[in-house]
Design an enzyme around this catalytic site. Structure first.
Site, PDB file in Angstrom:
ATOM      1  N   HIS A   1      14.163   7.161   5.616  1.00  0.00           N
ATOM      2  CA  HIS A   1      12.986   6.544   6.396  1.00  0.00           C
ATOM      3  C   HIS A   1      13.517   5.370   6.698  1.00  0.00           C
ATOM      4  CE1 HIS A   1       9.324   5.388   7.690  1.00  0.00           C
ATOM      5  NE2 HIS A   1       9.043   4.681   6.825  1.00  0.00           N
TER       6      HIS A   1
ATOM      7  N   ASP B   1       8.087   9.048   1.465  1.00  0.00           N
ATOM      8  CA  ASP B   1       9.148   8.804   2.336  1.00  0.00           C
ATOM      9  C   ASP B   1      10.589   8.722   1.542  1.00  0.00           C
ATOM     10  OD1 ASP B   1       7.126   7.249   3.846  1.00  0.00           O
ATOM     11  OD2 ASP B   1       7.502   5.494   2.963  1.00  0.00           O
TER      12      ASP B   1
ATOM     13  N   HIS C   1       1.886  11.380   2.150  1.00  0.00           N
ATOM     14  CA  HIS C   1       3.410  11.867   2.541  1.00  0.00           C
ATOM     15  C   HIS C   1       4.122  11.014   1.646  1.00  0.00           C
ATOM     16  CE1 HIS C   1       2.769   7.998   4.743  1.00  0.00           C
ATOM     17  NE2 HIS C   1       4.236   7.884   4.366  1.00  0.00           N
TER      18      HIS C   1
END
Length: 221
Positions: A58, A54, A52
């Site tokens: 975040h 960020d 994934h």
């Protein structure tokens, strides 16, 4: 032109390993061919599940969210930094140890650090990964690099017992508007002699802090 693609993404499955405290991953049938004529599944997962990215929001107040990222930044030349010989449980990797591999950085390149820690994904010791000193983040930013990737849970230390996360690398890199790609895998399959590129595109979640990506390296066949 024929391209060879290398998948750098962990599969998304129910019960897969997550960052401590993140939502558990569940994949369940919602409809069936027998009863409904179509197959649909229900998904439960966090924005930082598996491989994934960020977004700045975040960990940075008022930072950019996933839907505000320029997708052009997430497709570009891949600069691979091999730190496999430094990869030991809980070890901090210092700028001086990788400086020689960061001398020829191109602004806009995506710098990816290869530890091969991804081989431990799904095991308890995956959390005891090596991590990177924040001075490395500063060096990357100074060279015009705003996207960095790691084949670990985080470029910062993971402490499952801490009341809150201590994220100096995130603070520097995301604080400057950078993007961090985490939980990459299969970096050993990248042919660095063929000028690889990388694509790591998120889902366009409105106002959210991160997203799973399908990370792929590509080079001429």
């Amino acid at each position: 032109m024929t391209l060879t693609l290398v998948d750098l993404t962990h599969p998304l499955t129910s019960g897969m390993q997550i960052y401590p405290g993140d939502p558990e991953v569940r994949v369940e049938p919602a409809t069936s061919l027998a009863d409904d004529g179509v197959v649909v599944h229900a998904l439960q997962l966090g924005t930082h599940t598996g491989t994934h990215l960020d977004a700045p929001s975040h960990s940075i107040a008022d930072g950019a969210t996933v839907d505000r990222l320029d997708l052009g930044r997430l497709v570009g030349p891949l600069h691979l930094v091999d730190v496999t010989e430094l990869a030991q449980p809980g070890r901090r990797i210092e700028l001086a140890q990788v400086a020689a591999q960061l001398e020829q950085l191109t602004p806009g390149a995506v710098v990816v650090f290869r530890t091969d820690w991804s081989a431990r994904f799904g095991q308890p010791d995956y959390l005891a990964h090596p991590f990177f000193d924040a001075a490395i983040a500063e060096r990357l930013l100074a060279a015009g690099v705003t996207v960095v990737g790691v084949d670990t849970l985080s470029p910062d230390r993971t402490d499952a017992t801490a009341a809150s996360a201590d994220l100096p690398f995130h603070e520097v890199f995301l604080g400057a508007g950078g993007v961090i790609i985490e939980n990459l895998t299969n970096l050993s399959a990248i042919d660095t002699a063929r000028d690889p590129w990388i694509s790591a595109l998120p889902l366009p979640f409105t106002g959210l802090d991160g997203s799973p990506v399908r990370a792929v390296a590509m080079h001429r066949a």
